[in-house]
Write a protein that holds these residues in place. Sequence first.
Motif, mmCIF file in Angstrom:
data_model
loop_
_atom_site.group_PDB
_atom_site.id
_atom_site.type_symbol
_atom_site.label_atom_id
_atom_site.label_comp_id
_atom_site.label_asym_id
_atom_site.label_seq_id
_atom_site.Cartn_x
_atom_site.Cartn_y
_atom_site.Cartn_z
ATOM 1 N N PHE A 13 0.846 -1.189 0.000
ATOM 2 C CA PHE A 13 0.000 0.000 0.000
ATOM 3 C C PHE A 13 0.884 1.242 0.000
ATOM 4 O O PHE A 13 1.801 1.350 0.806
ATOM 5 N N ASN A 14 0.577 2.178 -0.896
ATOM 6 C CA ASN A 14 1.343 3.422 -0.938
ATOM 7 C C ASN A 14 0.785 4.418 0.079
ATOM 8 O O ASN A 14 -0.094 4.077 0.873
ATOM 9 N N ASP A 15 1.297 5.634 0.040
ATOM 10 C CA ASP A 15 0.921 6.653 1.031
ATOM 11 C C ASP A 15 -0.540 7.071 0.969
ATOM 12 O O ASP A 15 -1.059 7.641 1.922
ATOM 13 N N VAL A 16 -1.202 6.838 -0.169
ATOM 14 C CA VAL A 16 -2.623 7.178 -0.276
ATOM 15 C C VAL A 16 -3.494 5.920 -0.283
ATOM 16 O O VAL A 16 -4.604 5.919 -0.798
ATOM 17 N N LEU A 17 -2.950 4.848 0.292
ATOM 18 C CA LEU A 17 -3.679 3.607 0.547
ATOM 19 C C LEU A 17 -4.055 2.825 -0.708
ATOM 20 O O LEU A 17 -4.987 2.023 -0.682
ATOM 21 N N ARG A 18 -3.335 3.037 -1.786
ATOM 22 C CA ARG A 18 -3.572 2.273 -3.018
ATOM 23 C C ARG A 18 -2.608 1.101 -3.093
ATOM 24 O O ARG A 18 -1.437 1.226 -2.727
ATOM 25 N N ALA A 147 -15.142 9.383 6.413
ATOM 26 C CA ALA A 147 -14.160 8.315 6.232
ATOM 27 C C ALA A 147 -13.650 7.828 7.582
ATOM 28 O O ALA A 147 -13.522 6.616 7.806
ATOM 29 N N LEU A 148 -13.392 8.758 8.479
ATOM 30 C CA LEU A 148 -12.873 8.399 9.803
ATOM 31 C C LEU A 148 -13.860 7.508 10.554
ATOM 32 O O LEU A 148 -13.461 6.544 11.214
ATOM 33 N N VAL A 149 -15.143 7.805 10.438
ATOM 34 C CA VAL A 149 -16.171 6.970 11.069
ATOM 35 C C VAL A 149 -16.078 5.538 10.522
ATOM 36 O O VAL A 149 -16.076 4.568 11.290
ATOM 37 N N GLN A 150 -15.973 5.410 9.204
ATOM 38 C CA GLN A 150 -15.899 4.085 8.575
ATOM 39 C C GLN A 150 -14.633 3.348 9.008
ATOM 40 O O GLN A 150 -14.671 2.158 9.331
ATOM 41 N N PHE A 151 -13.493 4.061 9.028
ATOM 42 C CA PHE A 151 -12.239 3.435 9.435
ATOM 43 C C PHE A 151 -12.292 2.961 10.886
ATOM 44 O O PHE A 151 -11.792 1.874 11.211
ATOM 45 N N ASN A 152 -12.893 3.744 11.759
ATOM 46 C CA ASN A 152 -13.001 3.339 13.157
ATOM 47 C C ASN A 152 -13.901 2.121 13.330
ATOM 48 O O ASN A 152 -13.630 1.254 14.173
ATOM 49 N N MET A 153 -14.954 2.046 12.533
ATOM 50 C CA MET A 153 -15.813 0.857 12.562
ATOM 51 C C MET A 153 -15.020 -0.369 12.092
ATOM 52 O O MET A 153 -15.118 -1.444 12.689
ATOM 53 N N LYS A 172 -3.226 2.737 9.576
ATOM 54 C CA LYS A 172 -2.582 3.615 8.591
ATOM 55 C C LYS A 172 -3.629 4.523 7.926
ATOM 56 O O LYS A 172 -3.391 5.705 7.706
ATOM 57 N N ALA A 173 -4.793 3.965 7.636
ATOM 58 C CA ALA A 173 -5.876 4.746 7.029
ATOM 59 C C ALA A 173 -6.361 5.831 7.993
ATOM 60 O O ALA A 173 -6.594 6.973 7.585
ATOM 61 N N ILE A 174 -6.503 5.481 9.260
ATOM 62 C CA ILE A 174 -6.935 6.451 10.270
ATOM 63 C C ILE A 174 -5.893 7.560 10.404
ATOM 64 O O ILE A 174 -6.245 8.750 10.457
ATOM 65 N N GLU A 175 -4.630 7.183 10.430
ATOM 66 C CA GLU A 175 -3.551 8.168 10.535
ATOM 67 C C GLU A 175 -3.577 9.140 9.356
ATOM 68 O O GLU A 175 -3.472 10.354 9.541
ATOM 69 N N LEU A 176 -3.741 8.628 8.160
ATOM 70 C CA LEU A 176 -3.812 9.481 6.963
ATOM 71 C C LEU A 176 -5.023 10.413 7.064
ATOM 72 O O LEU A 176 -4.917 11.624 6.813
#
Length: 183
Positions: A13-18, A147-153, A172-176
């Motif tokens: 996964f790169n810096d933008v989660l791809r 997005a943060l809500v979804q990542f936390n779930m 990593k997604a939450i941090e970004l």
Amino acid sequence: MDIQIPFNMNYFFNDVLREVPESTEQMELGVQYLIDQFEKSSGMHKARIVGLLGVYSRILSFYNDGEYYLKRAISLYEEHGNELSAFVNKIRLAHIFHWKKRFEEAVELFESLREQALINPKYSKYLDFIYQHYGKCLLDQGKCSGALVQFNMALALREKKGEEDLIVSTAKAIELCERLMRY
């Protein structure tokens, strides 16, 4: 029904989660290998191969091919009465819509899949993937708080599963997301 591909199909996964192939050339050879195997296969094995073709096509940024293969996989699984595998490939298809910037279609499909997973126990084990990919879709639309809500779930479910690589991916997604919200 594990499919052995004699090429490097690994990605990171790169810096933008791809997802990015470790070796684009190797993954392209692997896709051609799968196409050749598809022609020699039948039934559920054919559906599994075409689903993988959809995933690897997306990673290689061949989005139209990926969409074609995933729709074909869904159709084949549905023909064989394998609703669970069709469901998984619908998650993958929503991810393709996201990467093609067809956000409305992606959101509609993610929300439909989420609702199905919440009410049907046979789909619930994929709920964390739905939350994670839906979060990425929202993030790419600049909707950081959603997005943060979804990542936390996703993180809560992944912590219950205890799969460290999934937990790290979501962290990593939450941090970004939090970093983007600060700026």
